[in-house]
Design an enzyme around this catalytic site. Structure first.
Site, PDB file in Angstrom:
ATOM      1  CG  ASN A 372      -1.985   1.067   1.160  1.00 56.64           C
ATOM      2  OD1 ASN A 372      -1.890   2.001   0.375  1.00 56.64           O
ATOM      3  ND2 ASN A 372      -3.010   0.938   1.990  1.00 56.64           N
ATOM      4  CG  HIS A 373       3.198   4.045  -3.147  1.00 57.87           C
ATOM      5  ND1 HIS A 373       4.037   4.718  -2.294  1.00 57.87           N
ATOM      6  CD2 HIS A 373       3.858   3.973  -4.332  1.00 57.87           C
ATOM      7  CE1 HIS A 373       5.143   5.051  -2.935  1.00 57.87           C
ATOM      8  NE2 HIS A 373       5.066   4.593  -4.174  1.00 57.87           N
TER       9      HIS A 373
END
Length: 404
Positions: A372-373
C-alpha cells in the site's frame, strides 16, 4: 448471535443441530453458523429445553440478535425481546411524528472518528453514504449494516431522488447477465462473498503497487537436505525476519491512521474445500523454522478437513501466498485488507542465469510484493523485498547458523 471474530458483524445460520423441544446442555453443539471467515459450531449458552427458533437455516443474523430461546425444563417460554416486546400500556403517549423520529447523526468516537462496523463502512463506500449523518443502532451507538441500508432506502425515497452521481451510475449500469436453460447459477454468498468483498475493499482503499525480484533458491534446496520442510515455510520465516527489520511493513491501515503492530502474525494461503483461505500463524517473528512448519501443516490439514474456525483467521498483519505450487511463474497478489502488504511466491524452476561471463543453471523463483503506497514508500518496499531475498539466498544467516 455472538461476535466470534473482531471483524464479524453478522452470521448466517447454516444448520440447526437441535430442534424445538430438544434438551440441551450448556456448551453442547447447538447450531452451525457461517461468519466472515469460516463455519463454526455454536454451543448452547445454557442448559434447558429449546422453546423457539427465531432464525431459520440460511438466514443472515446481526451480531447480538436472538437466534433461539432456551428455557429451563417446564419454564414458560421467555420473550425473545424481553420487556421491549411487551405491549404498551393503555395510557402510553402517541407515537412520535415521522419528523421527530428522524435519526440523529452518529456519535463520534473519542478520537473524533465515526464508529461503524467494517461491513457498514464497506456498504457506505459502495453507496456513497456519509456515515457522519447516519444514526447508529449497534452496541454503544455503532453504525451497523442495517443502519446504512436504511439510510440508502431513505435517500432513494426522498423527493430529490438519488444524487446526480447515482443517476449517472444507474444509466451506465450494464444489463443483467442472460441465463440460459442449461446454465448453472451459483449464489454469490458465504465465505466466497466475504473474500470478494474484502478484496474489493482493498482495491478501493489501497494505493497498490507491485514490485518483483528473482531469488536463487539453491541454498534453500541444500538446506532442505538437513531440514526437510517446504519451500513455503522458508519463505514465511524469511518474511517474518524481514518484517522485524522493516516494522513499517507490519502495519494495518484504517481510514486516516496507520497502526504499527508489534506482533508479527503471518497469514498463509492454504487450499481448502471452499477455495484458498488465509489462516494465521501467530507470532511468526518469534518462532523457528520447525515450529512454523508444524503450524502450517496443522492449518493445512484442518483446512482440507473443513475444520478451520474463525479464531484461526484473527490478528493477521502480513500475508504470504504461494501460487507457484499451481505452476504460476509470477503474479500480482491483492493486499488482505487492512494489512499493508502481501508477498506472492512464484514457481521454482531451473533457469539459465548469467554468473560472471558464463551462463549457468540455477533454481530460481520470483517474489512479488504488493504494498500500500499510502503508508509505505517505494524505497522501503524494495529494501524489504531484497531483505527477504537475502534471507532465502543465505538461509544459514536467517537461521543464525552463520559463522564469522
Amino acid at each position: 448471535m455472538p461476535q466470534i471474530s473482531m471483524t464479524m458483524t453478522d452470521g448466517t445460520i447454516v444448520k440447526w443441530l437441535k430442534a424445538v423441544g430438544d434438551a440441551v446442555v450448556e456448551g453442547e453443539a447447538l447450531v452451525e453458523i457461517q461468519t466472515d471467515k469460516a463455519v463454526d459450531e455454536l454451543g448452547a449458552a445454557a442448559s434447558g429445553v429449546i422453546r423457539s427458533i427465531a432464525a431459520p437455516e440460511g438466514e443472515i443474523v446481526l451480531v447480538g440478535d436472538v437466534i433461539c430461546t432456551i428455557a429451563a425444563d417446564g419454564e414458560a417460554e421467555a420473550a425473545a425481546g424481553g420487556d421491549a416486546a411487551a405491549p404498551a400500556p393503555a395510557d402510553a403517549p402517541p407515537v412520535a411524528s415521522a419528523a421527530a423520529a428522524a435519526p440523529a447523526p452518529a456519535d463520534a468516537a473519542a478520537d473524533g472518528r465515526t464508529r461503524a462496523s467494517p461491513l457498514a463502512k464497506r456498504i457506505a463506500a459502495q453507496q456513497g453514504i456519509d456515515l457522519s449523518a447516519v444514526s447508529g443502532t449497534g452496541p454503544n451507538g455503532m453504525i451497523v449494516k442495517a443502519d446504512v441500508e436504511d439510510a440508502a432506502t431513505r435517500r432513494a425515497a426522498s423527493p430529490a431522488g438519488p444524487a446526480p452521481s447515482d443517476r449517472a451510475a444507474s444509466r451506465a449500469a450494464p444489463p443483467p447477465v442472460a441465463v440460459e436453460a442449461d446454465d448453472t447459477v451459483v449464489p454469490f454468498e458465504g465465505i466466497r462473498r466475504a473474500i470478494a468483498d474484502n478484496l474489493m475493499l482493498s482495491k478501493r482503499s489501497a494505493a497498490e503497487v507491485t514490485t518483483v525480484a528473482d531469488v536463487d533458491m539453491g541454498a534453500v534446496k541444500a538446506m532442505r537436505a538437513v531440514l526437510p520442510v517446504s519451500y513455503t515455510v522458508f519463505c514465511v520465516l524469511a518474511a517474518a525476519k524481514a518484517l522485524q527489520d522493516y516494522p513499517v511493513m507490519n502495519a494495518l491501515v484504517e481510514d486516516d491512521r496507520v497502526v504499527l503492530k508489534k506482533r508479527i502474525n503471518v497469514c498463509v494461503a492454504v487450499a481448502t474445500a471452499m477455495g484458498l483461505l488465509t489462516p494465521v500463524i501467530p507470532d511468526a517473528g518469534r518462532k523457528n523454522l520447525l515450529t512454523i512448519a508444524e503450524d502450517l501443516a496443522d492449518l493445512s490439514e484442518r483446512g482440507r478437513a473443513g475444520k478451520l474456525g474463525a479464531r484461526d483467521f484473527e490478528g493477521g498483519t502480513f500475508t504470504v501466498t504461494n501460487s507457484g505450487v499451481f505452476g504460476s511463474v509470477l503474479f500480482t497478489p491483492i493486499i488482505n485488507h487492512p494489512q499493508s502488504a502481501v508477498l506472492g511466491l512464484g514457481r521454482i524452476a531451473p533457469t539459465p542465469v548469467v554468473r560472471g561471463d558464463a551462463i549457468v543453471p540455477a533454481l530460481m523463483m520470483y517474489l512479488s510484493l504488493t504494498y500500500n503506497h499510502r503508508s509505505i514508500d517505494g524505497e522501503t518496499a524494495v529494501k524489504f523485498l531484497q531483505q527477504v531475498r537475502h534471507y532465502l539466498e543465505h538461509p544459514d544467516d536467517m537461521l543464525g547458523l552463520k559463522t564469522k
